[in-house]
Design a protein around this motif. Structure first.
Motif, PDB file in Angstrom:
ATOM      1  N   ARG A   1      -4.391  11.054  -5.500  1.00 42.63           N
ATOM      2  CA  ARG A   1      -4.569   9.628  -5.814  1.00 42.63           C
ATOM      3  C   ARG A   1      -6.034   9.316  -6.128  1.00 42.63           C
ATOM      4  O   ARG A   1      -6.330   8.556  -7.046  1.00 42.63           O
ATOM      5  N   LYS A   2      -6.932   9.928  -5.371  1.00 41.16           N
ATOM      6  CA  LYS A   2      -8.363   9.732  -5.598  1.00 41.16           C
ATOM      7  C   LYS A   2      -8.744  10.235  -6.995  1.00 41.16           C
ATOM      8  O   LYS A   2      -9.501   9.589  -7.716  1.00 41.16           O
ATOM      9  N   ALA A   3      -8.215  11.388  -7.378  1.00 38.66           N
ATOM     10  CA  ALA A   3      -8.497  11.947  -8.702  1.00 38.66           C
ATOM     11  C   ALA A   3      -7.947  11.042  -9.804  1.00 38.66           C
ATOM     12  O   ALA A   3      -8.606  10.825 -10.829  1.00 38.66           O
TER      13      ALA A   3
ATOM     14  N   ARG B   1       0.845  -1.185   0.000  1.00 36.19           N
ATOM     15  CA  ARG B   1       0.000   0.000   0.000  1.00 36.19           C
ATOM     16  C   ARG B   1       0.884   1.240   0.000  1.00 36.19           C
ATOM     17  O   ARG B   1       1.891   1.300   0.708  1.00 36.19           O
ATOM     18  N   PRO B   2       0.499   2.244  -0.790  1.00 40.41           N
ATOM     19  CA  PRO B   2       1.295   3.471  -0.790  1.00 40.41           C
ATOM     20  C   PRO B   2       1.156   4.210   0.542  1.00 40.41           C
ATOM     21  O   PRO B   2       0.107   4.174   1.176  1.00 40.41           O
ATOM     22  N   GLN B   3       2.208   4.834   0.923  1.00 44.82           N
ATOM     23  CA  GLN B   3       2.208   5.601   2.169  1.00 44.82           C
ATOM     24  C   GLN B   3       1.940   7.071   1.835  1.00 44.82           C
ATOM     25  O   GLN B   3       2.674   7.701   1.097  1.00 44.82           O
ATOM     26  N   TYR B   4       0.857   7.578   2.362  1.00 53.79           N
ATOM     27  CA  TYR B   4       0.485   8.973   2.145  1.00 53.79           C
ATOM     28  C   TYR B   4       0.887   9.785   3.367  1.00 53.79           C
ATOM     29  O   TYR B   4       0.700   9.365   4.498  1.00 53.79           O
ATOM     30  N   THR B   5       1.413  10.972   3.083  1.00 52.54           N
ATOM     31  CA  THR B   5       1.836  11.822   4.189  1.00 52.54           C
ATOM     32  C   THR B   5       0.942  13.042   4.368  1.00 52.54           C
ATOM     33  O   THR B   5       1.059  13.740   5.363  1.00 52.54           O
ATOM     34  N   SER B   6       0.062  13.285   3.384  1.00 59.90           N
ATOM     35  CA  SER B   6      -0.814  14.460   3.522  1.00 59.90           C
ATOM     36  C   SER B   6      -2.157  14.197   2.834  1.00 59.90           C
ATOM     37  O   SER B   6      -2.301  13.259   2.054  1.00 59.90           O
ATOM     38  N   LEU B   7      -3.106  15.037   3.157  1.00 60.86           N
ATOM     39  CA  LEU B   7      -4.414  14.931   2.521  1.00 60.86           C
ATOM     40  C   LEU B   7      -4.347  15.265   1.034  1.00 60.86           C
ATOM     41  O   LEU B   7      -5.112  14.732   0.229  1.00 60.86           O
ATOM     42  N   ASN B   8      -3.420  16.119   0.680  1.00 59.69           N
ATOM     43  CA  ASN B   8      -3.238  16.480  -0.719  1.00 59.69           C
ATOM     44  C   ASN B   8      -2.875  15.265  -1.566  1.00 59.69           C
ATOM     45  O   ASN B   8      -3.391  15.081  -2.667  1.00 59.69           O
TER      46      ASN B   8
END
Length: 82
Positions: A20-22, A8-15
């Protein structure tokens, strides 16, 4: 089992999550459009490129229909004339 599962990719911010959602939404829409095209291609007849009235077989078919109609009218005329 760890080799078979995707990391799973590690996300560090909501941005990053929004980006990724887009991206995923864009891929889903592209796949949906492709599936829609393939689905309609299964059940719809392909569009004829030439016009039927101008093809040789169309002219022959129309001519045969006209001759058949004329013969039928002639037979009716002869039968009803008596």
């Amino acid at each position: 089992m760890t080799e078979q599962t995707r990391q799973r990719p590690q996300y560090t911010s909501l941005n990053e999550i929004q980006q990724r959602k887009a991206e995923l939404l864009k891929e889903i829409r592209k796949d949906s459009k492709e599936m829609n095209t393939l689905w309609h291609g299964l059940f719809n007849k392909p569009v004829a490129k030439g016009r039927k009235g101008l093809s040789v077989s169309g002219i022959v078919n129309t001519g045969a229909g006209v001759v058949d109609g004329m013969l039928f009218a002639w037979k009716l005329y002869r039968k009803l004339k008596k």
